[in-house]
Design a protein around this motif. Structure first.
Motif, PDB file in Angstrom:
ATOM      1  N   ASP A 199       0.818  -1.209   0.000  1.00  0.00           N
ATOM      2  CA  ASP A 199       0.000   0.000   0.000  1.00  0.00           C
ATOM      3  C   ASP A 199       0.856   1.265   0.000  1.00  0.00           C
ATOM      4  OD1 ASP A 199      -2.856   1.212   0.683  1.00  0.00           O
ATOM      5  OD2 ASP A 199      -1.441   2.112   2.094  1.00  0.00           O
ATOM      6  N   SER A 200       2.051   1.194   0.529  1.00  0.00           N
ATOM      7  CA  SER A 200       2.922   2.361   0.611  1.00  0.00           C
ATOM      8  C   SER A 200       3.328   2.897  -0.760  1.00  0.00           C
ATOM      9  CB  SER A 200       4.181   2.035   1.424  1.00  0.00           C
ATOM     10  OG  SER A 200       4.893   0.948   0.833  1.00  0.00           O
ATOM     11  N   LEU A 201       3.191   2.083  -1.823  1.00  0.00           N
ATOM     12  CA  LEU A 201       3.499   2.573  -3.165  1.00  0.00           C
ATOM     13  C   LEU A 201       2.623   3.779  -3.504  1.00  0.00           C
ATOM     14  CD1 LEU A 201       4.980   2.270  -5.903  1.00  0.00           C
ATOM     15  CD2 LEU A 201       3.178   0.672  -6.598  1.00  0.00           C
ATOM     16  N   LEU A 202       1.411   3.825  -2.941  1.00  0.00           N
ATOM     17  CA  LEU A 202       0.505   4.930  -3.227  1.00  0.00           C
ATOM     18  C   LEU A 202       0.995   6.244  -2.634  1.00  0.00           C
ATOM     19  CD1 LEU A 202      -2.941   3.158  -2.748  1.00  0.00           C
ATOM     20  CD2 LEU A 202      -1.721   3.623  -4.886  1.00  0.00           C
ATOM     21  N   ASP A 203       1.890   6.173  -1.655  1.00  0.00           N
ATOM     22  CA  ASP A 203       2.449   7.411  -1.112  1.00  0.00           C
ATOM     23  C   ASP A 203       3.277   8.152  -2.159  1.00  0.00           C
ATOM     24  OD1 ASP A 203       1.284   6.923   1.353  1.00  0.00           O
ATOM     25  OD2 ASP A 203       3.071   5.915   2.155  1.00  0.00           O
ATOM     26  N   THR A 204       3.832   7.410  -3.120  1.00  0.00           N
ATOM     27  CA  THR A 204       4.621   8.065  -4.160  1.00  0.00           C
ATOM     28  C   THR A 204       3.732   8.877  -5.089  1.00  0.00           C
ATOM     29  OG1 THR A 204       4.536   6.220  -5.756  1.00  0.00           O
ATOM     30  CG2 THR A 204       6.287   6.161  -4.102  1.00  0.00           C
ATOM     31  N   TYR A 205       2.441   8.587  -5.130  1.00  0.00           N
ATOM     32  CA  TYR A 205       1.529   9.376  -5.951  1.00  0.00           C
ATOM     33  C   TYR A 205       1.513  10.825  -5.465  1.00  0.00           C
ATOM     34  CZ  TYR A 205      -2.907  11.154  -7.805  1.00  0.00           C
ATOM     35  OH  TYR A 205      -3.873  11.921  -8.402  1.00  0.00           O
ATOM     36  N   HIS A 206       1.308  11.013  -4.170  1.00  0.00           N
ATOM     37  CA  HIS A 206       1.354  12.378  -3.632  1.00  0.00           C
ATOM     38  C   HIS A 206       2.755  12.970  -3.765  1.00  0.00           C
ATOM     39  CE1 HIS A 206       1.001  15.824  -0.942  1.00  0.00           C
ATOM     40  NE2 HIS A 206       2.130  15.421  -0.401  1.00  0.00           N
ATOM     41  N   ALA A 207       3.777  12.195  -3.444  1.00  0.00           N
ATOM     42  CA  ALA A 207       5.148  12.706  -3.465  1.00  0.00           C
ATOM     43  C   ALA A 207       5.547  13.203  -4.850  1.00  0.00           C
ATOM     44  CB  ALA A 207       6.114  11.616  -3.000  1.00  0.00           C
ATOM     45  N   GLU A 208       4.994  12.591  -5.898  1.00  0.00           N
ATOM     46  CA  GLU A 208       5.363  12.970  -7.262  1.00  0.00           C
ATOM     47  C   GLU A 208       4.425  14.006  -7.868  1.00  0.00           C
ATOM     48  OE1 GLU A 208       7.635   8.805  -8.477  1.00  0.00           O
ATOM     49  OE2 GLU A 208       5.620   9.183  -9.272  1.00  0.00           O
ATOM     50  N   ARG A 209       3.139  13.873  -7.620  1.00  0.00           N
ATOM     51  CA  ARG A 209       2.194  14.752  -8.306  1.00  0.00           C
ATOM     52  C   ARG A 209       1.953  16.070  -7.591  1.00  0.00           C
ATOM     53  NH1 ARG A 209       2.665  14.630 -12.917  1.00  0.00           N
ATOM     54  NH2 ARG A 209       0.668  15.706 -13.177  1.00  0.00           N
ATOM     55  N   HIS A 210       2.123  16.117  -6.275  1.00  0.00           N
ATOM     56  CA  HIS A 210       1.925  17.385  -5.575  1.00  0.00           C
ATOM     57  C   HIS A 210       2.927  18.451  -6.047  1.00  0.00           C
ATOM     58  CE1 HIS A 210       1.816  20.272  -2.186  1.00  0.00           C
ATOM     59  NE2 HIS A 210       0.551  19.899  -2.066  1.00  0.00           N
ATOM     60  N   ALA A 259       4.418  18.579  -8.942  1.00  0.00           N
ATOM     61  CA  ALA A 259       4.071  18.892 -10.328  1.00  0.00           C
ATOM     62  C   ALA A 259       2.902  19.860 -10.382  1.00  0.00           C
ATOM     63  CB  ALA A 259       3.751  17.609 -11.096  1.00  0.00           C
ATOM     64  N   ALA A 260       1.912  19.634  -9.527  1.00  0.00           N
ATOM     65  CA  ALA A 260       0.762  20.524  -9.484  1.00  0.00           C
ATOM     66  C   ALA A 260       1.155  21.902  -8.969  1.00  0.00           C
ATOM     67  CB  ALA A 260      -0.333  19.921  -8.606  1.00  0.00           C
ATOM     68  N   ARG A 261       2.039  21.939  -7.980  1.00  0.00           N
ATOM     69  CA  ARG A 261       2.466  23.236  -7.443  1.00  0.00           C
ATOM     70  C   ARG A 261       3.147  24.067  -8.526  1.00  0.00           C
ATOM     71  NH1 ARG A 261       2.935  25.539  -2.792  1.00  0.00           N
ATOM     72  NH2 ARG A 261       2.449  23.644  -1.623  1.00  0.00           N
ATOM     73  N   ARG A 262       3.929  23.435  -9.379  1.00  0.00           N
ATOM     74  CA  ARG A 262       4.618  24.182 -10.438  1.00  0.00           C
ATOM     75  C   ARG A 262       3.614  24.779 -11.423  1.00  0.00           C
ATOM     76  NH1 ARG A 262      10.145  23.141 -11.263  1.00  0.00           N
ATOM     77  NH2 ARG A 262       9.967  23.096 -13.525  1.00  0.00           N
ATOM     78  N   VAL A 263       2.523  24.074 -11.685  1.00  0.00           N
ATOM     79  CA  VAL A 263       1.497  24.623 -12.579  1.00  0.00           C
ATOM     80  C   VAL A 263       0.740  25.756 -11.895  1.00  0.00           C
ATOM     81  CG1 VAL A 263      -0.650  24.117 -13.810  1.00  0.00           C
ATOM     82  CG2 VAL A 263       1.263  22.503 -13.929  1.00  0.00           C
ATOM     83  N   VAL A 264       0.361  25.556 -10.633  1.00  0.00           N
ATOM     84  CA  VAL A 264      -0.297  26.632  -9.892  1.00  0.00           C
ATOM     85  C   VAL A 264       0.597  27.869  -9.874  1.00  0.00           C
ATOM     86  CG1 VAL A 264      -1.057  27.372  -7.595  1.00  0.00           C
ATOM     87  CG2 VAL A 264      -1.744  25.130  -8.468  1.00  0.00           C
ATOM     88  N   ASP A 265       1.875  27.675  -9.599  1.00  0.00           N
ATOM     89  CA  ASP A 265       2.799  28.806  -9.507  1.00  0.00           C
ATOM     90  C   ASP A 265       2.976  29.509 -10.857  1.00  0.00           C
ATOM     91  OD1 ASP A 265       3.122  28.330  -6.830  1.00  0.00           O
ATOM     92  OD2 ASP A 265       5.094  27.397  -7.006  1.00  0.00           O
ATOM     93  N   ASN A 266       3.061  28.726 -11.950  1.00  0.00           N
ATOM     94  CA  ASN A 266       3.298  29.411 -13.229  1.00  0.00           C
ATOM     95  C   ASN A 266       2.036  30.107 -13.729  1.00  0.00           C
ATOM     96  OD1 ASN A 266       2.118  28.274 -15.830  1.00  0.00           O
ATOM     97  ND2 ASN A 266       3.042  26.388 -15.101  1.00  0.00           N
ATOM     98  N   THR A 267       0.843  29.615 -13.378  1.00  0.00           N
ATOM     99  CA  THR A 267      -0.366  30.343 -13.753  1.00  0.00           C
ATOM    100  C   THR A 267      -0.529  31.602 -12.897  1.00  0.00           C
ATOM    101  OG1 THR A 267      -1.727  28.923 -12.316  1.00  0.00           O
ATOM    102  CG2 THR A 267      -1.577  28.322 -14.647  1.00  0.00           C
ATOM    103  N   GLY A 302       9.020  19.501 -18.365  1.00  0.00           N
ATOM    104  CA  GLY A 302       9.990  19.781 -17.328  1.00  0.00           C
ATOM    105  C   GLY A 302       9.786  18.972 -16.072  1.00  0.00           C
ATOM    106  N   VAL A 303       8.742  18.127 -16.044  1.00  0.00           N
ATOM    107  CA  VAL A 303       8.443  17.341 -14.846  1.00  0.00           C
ATOM    108  C   VAL A 303       9.463  16.216 -14.689  1.00  0.00           C
ATOM    109  CG1 VAL A 303       6.798  15.742 -13.778  1.00  0.00           C
ATOM    110  CG2 VAL A 303       5.990  17.858 -14.850  1.00  0.00           C
ATOM    111  N   THR A 304      10.071  16.137 -13.530  1.00  0.00           N
ATOM    112  CA  THR A 304      10.911  15.001 -13.157  1.00  0.00           C
ATOM    113  C   THR A 304      10.515  14.565 -11.759  1.00  0.00           C
ATOM    114  OG1 THR A 304      12.627  16.433 -12.224  1.00  0.00           O
ATOM    115  CG2 THR A 304      12.858  15.825 -14.538  1.00  0.00           C
ATOM    116  N   TYR A 305      10.759  13.314 -11.448  1.00  0.00           N
ATOM    117  CA  TYR A 305      10.431  12.776 -10.139  1.00  0.00           C
ATOM    118  C   TYR A 305      11.716  12.472  -9.374  1.00  0.00           C
ATOM    119  CZ  TYR A 305       5.799  12.194 -12.204  1.00  0.00           C
ATOM    120  OH  TYR A 305       4.578  12.418 -12.810  1.00  0.00           O
ATOM    121  N   GLU A 306      11.602  12.468  -8.067  1.00  0.00           N
ATOM    122  CA  GLU A 306      12.780  12.261  -7.224  1.00  0.00           C
ATOM    123  C   GLU A 306      13.382  10.884  -7.467  1.00  0.00           C
ATOM    124  OE1 GLU A 306      14.094  12.537  -2.494  1.00  0.00           O
ATOM    125  OE2 GLU A 306      12.029  12.938  -3.120  1.00  0.00           O
ATOM    126  N   ALA A 307      14.698  10.848  -7.600  1.00  0.00           N
ATOM    127  CA  ALA A 307      15.399   9.589  -7.842  1.00  0.00           C
ATOM    128  C   ALA A 307      15.558   8.812  -6.548  1.00  0.00           C
ATOM    129  CB  ALA A 307      16.761   9.848  -8.467  1.00  0.00           C
TER     130      ALA A 307
END
Length: 502
Positions: free
Chosen positions: A321-332, A334-342, A383-388
């Motif tokens: 189930d912990s794999l789902l934690d990476t969803y927030h870690a990666e997409r939050h 990405a979303a912040r960068r879009v909110v910030d650029n708009t 420009g989206v990259t995820y943490e290695a």
């Protein structure tokens, strides 16, 4: 109230984001119910631009045809930032067009048809009203013309838009930013369409974006910075659109016969977490921002493509189930960068003369290749990259793998085509050690292993690619490759042999 139904996943919201996620799950054998409040697919003008990273990602999942990497040529599409021309959206030659114009209603219809083929249970006119958490499930009350019934799901995904019931009932908090402009969009007949400036135009009180149509309805959008701003829930009429458009352009604009009218603003919201236990959020339910640059739909579709394969692995018992934690870690982020650029675009659009030098300077910067590349990467999603996972290989891990042409035996194909199965992909060139294939064999139900010759030389001879096209691992950093590969396979695809959750 009817008897309780059971499903692996309940997706609340049947727009493009919810339907794409449902299809990603259904294609992997997950039982899905989609509850959509609207009776029919909405036909009014909404998002219509698929940006480069979305085009690339949908291609890798088989929704779009992959280009022939041997005859591909580079292309660029002119675009704008804050209404200013000069931005160029470009993509690698092997990736196809950097932009695709697809009306949202058309995209939604195609995804709904595919959902039917996959056996996804899409229910229109079904509105989620209540949500109750249990230890191993979430129970949702759904109301339709047939009455109320309960759906008990292992996971619930709120893809139900800006006024998300799932977000509200789950009590997920969010950070917000108040609006600076009031915008009205209308489809109207212009009295003198030839006298109206087409495209973006700047005036003393804001901006207009007009697509004049001399023989029918024109699309008119006005961004008005005058205060006070109206309540976002107040009705909009033709007179308001006419008045605001005339005020911004500085002359009277005649219009009639409105076929559609709506309002929006640059209000922004970003939830604190994309995941709260068995409740997850995607699309506008998770992030809201002004439609500057057409990024909202693309951001939501990327959410669905990131979450789909992870949720399917967890539900099948292959991954924890912990794999789902990476969803927030990666997409939050990405979303912040879009909110910030708009928000940055909204600031640049402020009509005051004191902002003219800033706009002039930004326009000059867009003529610099490095600055243009950075901004177009923000808007296009490239420009989206995820943490290695391995800090020694940040040049590759977490980055999107370009659609490299490959040869497998006598056949020529590409990375995009090899990913359409929906599984992970381990690429092994002849220079890779045999022990890597032996290591990955224990994940053969989740990862395809391919020995290939690459059309382009790379810094690695072996690479593990996630189902969404991002690199999970390469052997470029050296070290004990087999042990490193095993660590990454466990992290992204669960333990060898699967059945993590029994």
């Amino acid at each position: 109230m009817n008897a309780t139904e059971h499903t692996d996943v309940l997706v609340v919201g049947g727009g493009p984001v919810g339907l794409l996620l449902a299809n990603e799950l259904g294609a992997r054998g997950v039982s899905v119910i989609v509850a959509e409040a609207a009776e029919n697919i909405r036909q009014e003008p909404r998002a219509g631009t698929l940006h480069a990273r979305t085009v690339q990602s949908l291609t890798r999942r088989g929704y779009l045809r992959a280009p022939d990497t041997r005859s591909a040529s580079a292309s660029a599409a002119p675009f704008h930032f804050a209404g200013m021309p000069g931005l160029a959206i470009h993509a690698p030659a092997t990736e196809g067009p950097p932009l695709m114009n697809v009306p949202q209603s058309e995209l939604e219809r195609a995804l709904a048809e595919l959902a039917g083929e996959l056996g996804v249970d899409v229910r229109r006119g079904a509105r989620a009203t209540e949500l109750r958490r249990e230890e191993h499930a979430v129970e949702v009350t759904v109301r339709s013309t047939r009455g109320e019934h309960r759906v008990r799901a292992g996971y619930v995904v709120g893809a139900d838009g800006a006024r998300s019931t799932v977000r509200d009932r789950a009590g997920i908090g969010a950070a917000t930013h108040p609006p600076n402009f009031a915008a009205v969009l209308g489809l109207v007949r212009l009295d003198r369409p030839g006298a109206i400036p087409g495209g973006w135009a700047h005036g003393p009180h804001g901006w207009t974006l007009v697509n004049p149509n001399p023989s029918g309805h024109s699309r008119v959008i006005v961004h008005d910075f005058r205060k006070p701003l109206p309540d976002h829930r107040s009705p909009v009429d033709l007179e308001e659109l006419r008045e605001r458009t005339s005020s911004v352009l500085g002359f009277e604009v005649g219009m009639s016969d409105p076929a559609f009218l709506t309002r929006f603003s640059d209000f922004c919201r970003l939830v604190d977490s994309f995941r709260d236990g068995r409740v997850l959020l995607a699309g506008d339910a998770a992030h809201l921002h002004p439609p500057l640059g057409g990024q909202g739909l693309n951001l939501g579709l990327q959410d669905a493509l990131n979450l789909g394969w992870k949720l399917a692995l967890v539900i099948s018992g292959s991954a924890p189930d912990s794999l789902l934690d990476t969803y927030h870690a990666e997409r939050h982020p990405a979303a912040r960068r879009v909110v910030d650029n708009t928000r940055a675009q909204s600031a640049l659009m402020h009509p005051g003369e004191e902002f003219d030098p800033l706009r002039d300077l930004f326009g000059e910067l867009l003529n610099l290749r490095q600055a243009n590349d950075h901004v177009q990467g923000l808007v296009s999603g490239q420009g989206v990259t995820y943490e290695a996972l391995d800090s020694a290989d940040t040049r590759h891990e977490g980055r999107f793998l370009t659609n490299v042409g490959v040869r497998t035996g006598q056949a020529h194909t590409s990375v995009a085509e090899l990913l359409t199965s929906g599984a992970g992909l381990l690429l092994l060139t002849p220079a890779a050690g045999a022990e890597l294939a032996d290591t990955a064999r224990q994940w053969k139900d989740r990862v395809d292993v391919r020995t290939v010759e690459l059309d382009e030389e790379r810094e690695w001879s072996a690479a593990l690619v996630r189902p969404d096209g991002y690199l999970a691992w390469t052997n470029a950093a050296g070290g004990t490759s087999a042990e490193s590969l095993r660590e990454h396979l466990v992290h992204f695809f669960g333990p060898a042999g699967g059945r993590e959750n029994g």
